[in-house]
Scaffold this motif. Structure first.
Motif, short mmCIF file in Angstrom:
data_model
loop_
_atom_site.label_atom_id
_atom_site.label_comp_id
_atom_site.label_asym_id
_atom_site.label_seq_id
_atom_site.Cartn_x
_atom_site.Cartn_y
_atom_site.Cartn_z
N LEU A 140 -3.81 12.02 -8.47
CA LEU A 140 -3.15 11.74 -7.20
C LEU A 140 -2.62 12.57 -6.34
CD1 LEU A 140 -0.50 9.16 -9.01
CD2 LEU A 140 -2.28 8.30 -7.51
N ASP A 141 -1.90 13.82 -6.84
CA ASP A 141 -1.77 15.00 -6.13
C ASP A 141 -3.12 15.40 -5.07
OD1 ASP A 141 0.91 14.51 -6.89
OD2 ASP A 141 0.76 16.11 -8.29
N THR A 201 2.34 6.46 -4.59
CA THR A 201 2.42 5.18 -5.38
C THR A 201 3.80 4.70 -5.31
OG1 THR A 201 3.46 6.49 -7.11
CG2 THR A 201 0.91 6.41 -7.33
N HIS A 202 3.67 3.28 -5.22
CA HIS A 202 4.91 2.45 -4.74
C HIS A 202 4.72 1.33 -6.40
CE1 HIS A 202 5.10 3.73 -0.85
NE2 HIS A 202 3.80 3.29 -0.87
N LEU A 203 6.22 1.38 -6.94
CA LEU A 203 6.39 0.71 -8.24
C LEU A 203 7.30 -0.44 -7.72
CD1 LEU A 203 5.55 0.60 -11.15
CD2 LEU A 203 7.40 2.06 -11.54
N VAL A 204 6.81 -1.74 -8.09
CA VAL A 204 7.76 -2.94 -7.90
C VAL A 204 7.83 -3.74 -9.27
CG1 VAL A 204 8.16 -5.07 -6.60
CG2 VAL A 204 6.88 -3.00 -5.46
N LEU A 205 9.08 -3.64 -9.93
CA LEU A 205 9.49 -4.12 -11.09
C LEU A 205 10.31 -5.29 -10.92
CD1 LEU A 205 9.32 -0.92 -13.36
CD2 LEU A 205 7.42 -2.65 -13.04
N PRO A 206 10.48 -6.22 -11.97
CA PRO A 206 11.42 -7.44 -11.88
C PRO A 206 12.73 -6.64 -12.14
CG PRO A 206 9.56 -7.65 -13.52
CD PRO A 206 9.40 -6.43 -12.98
N SER A 213 -2.32 4.63 -0.25
CA SER A 213 -1.25 4.55 -1.28
C SER A 213 -1.74 3.39 -2.46
CB SER A 213 -0.15 3.68 -0.55
OG SER A 213 -0.20 2.67 0.11
N ILE A 214 -1.21 3.48 -3.47
CA ILE A 214 -1.39 2.43 -4.63
C ILE A 214 -0.10 1.76 -5.05
CG2 ILE A 214 -2.39 2.25 -6.93
CD1 ILE A 214 -4.06 4.53 -6.68
N ASP A 263 -5.10 -1.13 -4.53
CA ASP A 263 -5.43 0.06 -3.82
C ASP A 263 -5.93 -0.17 -2.24
OD1 ASP A 263 -8.32 -0.49 -3.60
OD2 ASP A 263 -8.70 -0.02 -5.82
N GLN A 264 -6.29 0.79 -1.55
CA GLN A 264 -6.75 0.59 -0.40
C GLN A 264 -8.03 1.26 -0.03
OE1 GLN A 264 -3.53 2.72 1.96
NE2 GLN A 264 -2.40 0.70 2.18
#
Length: 489
Positions: free
Chosen positions: A354-355, A361-366, A399-400, A417-418
């Motif tokens: 990644l670096d 990175t974007h993390l979306v959790l409950p 970004s992922i 991903d993009q």
């Protein structure tokens, strides 16, 4: 019709016929049996009384005979007796006793009804006077079967106390209404029917239980066979130590042999095909090294040999890992897994890549903590493969996004991903072994990463899919990798 239902119907039909036959025999034999018992009792009584009254009949003065007076008083006696086993109180004596002379004329009647009448034509008297066993059953009311009275006679013989030859003095008949034994017949029949009903019910329940067990075992074996036919991950269910269990073991053994043979043939074919390229590159570089060349060229060819050799090692290692997973039918170790911690570890594993491309990175959790159940290491490797693909096909400084969504009893993990997206011709081939697309900044991969992910998801009872993300249905905007995993109950 299902085999279990057929067995149950056949069992119940046989049971019903057997029960009907047995019940019919029992019920039909009760009445004759009780009547035979009554007749036997009347025979003994008649024989005994005939012997007792013989001397009085011989003397001819029956009106003053003490014994006959007692018999007459007996008939007029009232009683109050509760009979055991039946709902009936016996209030009167049921025996009737009458005596005829040698010509069949009634000379004594305990009921004082038929004195002087000629009974010589009645079977009990007629047969006894001729030296045979005399008995008859006669209805008091011709239209009422329950009014039948049983008569049993015994000969009254001279006791021969005076030395003369014995001669027939008359006939003593003991009579008793059949209706007096009716309660006992009905009681016996009722008990037989009640107990037969319960026996039939218990037998039916046993039959239902056996049919359910057989149908359940066959259904489990059928489901297993269907799963095997479509190459699904499944293991032989527990079928018990019986014929069905032996059939399941035979099917499992046959499956292992057939799958093993087919698997080895396919594996050797694909492995040979994939190793041709690096082997050819190594052979070409080695042949060129035999010639004189500048040192820089020599180092380049040596580096190519080392690189191709490493490629072969990676290919074989990844293939062996996939082979072990494909032959595994169930998880060997199941443990609780914290989703947030798992994703954190996966991101740490991919941080260098990644670096290198400056990917965020974007993390979306409950909001609530999510717990999974499975093999922690396998899930970490599978998600790592999906991240590797996303990084490899993402442009620098993109970004992922990783998101987790609860859907009923499933957890849906998405990695967006993009990148440039997946060509249409490749969408149906992504999970085939050794199939891979060229990466923007590197050579093709081994083509074993996504098959590995699919096997891990299948072992956990889930699934994995890759799809293009569309922007307004026109412009492609990256790829979405979606893994669905069941949530523990």
């Amino acid at each position: 019709m299902r085999i279990g239902l057929r067995i149950l119907l056949g069992y119940f039909l046989i049971l019903g016929l057997a029960a009907w036959f047995v019940l019919n025999v029992f019920v039909m034999e009760v009445r004759p049996g009780v009547r035979a018992t009554l007749e036997d009792t009347l025979i003994d009584t008649a024989q005994l009384l005939a012997r007792l009254v013989a001397e009085d009949v011989k003397q001819g003065d029956l009106a003053h005979a003490p014994l006959l007076k007692r018999l007459e008083n007996y008939a007029q006696r009232s009683i109050d007796v509760k009979l055991s086993g039946v709902q009936k109180v016996k209030s009167q004596l049921d025996y009737r006793i009458y005596i005829t002379d040698a010509q069949g004329i009634v000379i004594f009647d305990s009921d004082n009804k038929d004195l002087g009448k000629d009974y010589s034509r009645w079977n009990d008297v007629y047969l006894t006077l001729r030296g045979q066993y005399g008995a008859r059953s006669t209805r008091a009311n011709p239209d009422d079967e329950d009014s039948t009275v049983m008569h049993v006679a015994a000969p009254i013989m001279d006791n021969n106390n005076d030395g003369k030859p014995r001669r027939l003095l008359g006939v003593l008949t003991v009579a008793k209404p059949i209706s007096t034994i009716k309660p006992f017949i009905e009681r016996s029949q009722k008990k037989i029917l009640q107990r037969s009903f319960w026996a039939l019910l218990v037998s039916l329940l046993i039959g239902i239980g056996f049919s359910w067990w057989l149908s359940r075992s066959l259904k489990r074996l059928q489901d297993y066979a269907k799963a095997v036919s479509v190459d699904a991950k499944t293991s032989l269910p527990k079928l018990g130590n019986n014929e069905i269990g032996e059939l399941g073991l035979a099917l499992e053994s046959m499956r292992a042999k057939l799958e093993g043979k087919e698997y080895v043939e396919t594996l050797m074919h694909t492995l040979t095909h994939e190793l041709k390229s690096p082997i050819a590159a190594i052979q070409g570089s080695a042949e060129l090294l035999k010639e004189d060349m500048p040192e820089a060229e020599r180092q380049r060819f040596l580096s190519n040999i080392i690189e191709q050799n490493q490629r072969q090692r990676n290919l074989i290692d990844r293939l062996l890992q996939l082979v072990r997973l494909e032959k595994q039918q169930r998880l060997e170790q199941v443990e609780p897994i914290d989703l947030a911690q798992l994703l954190k570890e996966v991101l740490e594993d991919c941080q260098v890549a990644l670096d290198r491309k400056h990917i965020q990175t974007h993390l979306v959790l409950p909001e609530s903590n999510v717990q999974l159940a499975g093999d922690h290491l396998l899930l970490r490797q599978a998600l790592g493969n999906l991240f590797d693909n996303a990084i490899a096909f993402s442009p620098p400084q993109s970004s992922i996004t990783v998101s987790a969504v609860r859907e009923e009893q499933q957890l849906c993990l998405r990695i967006d991903d993009q990148g440039t997206g997946i060509p249409d011709y490749a969408l149906d081939k992504l999970f085939e072994r050794f199939y891979s697309l060229p990466r923007p900044d590197s050579d093709k991969s081994t083509g074993l990463g996504l098959p590995f992910v699919k096997e891990v998801a299948s072992l956990h009872g889930g699934s994995v899919h890759l799809m293009n993300r569309a922007n307004d249905g026109v412009d492609l905007l990256g790829v979405r990798a979606e893994m669905r995993l069941p949530l523990p109950h």
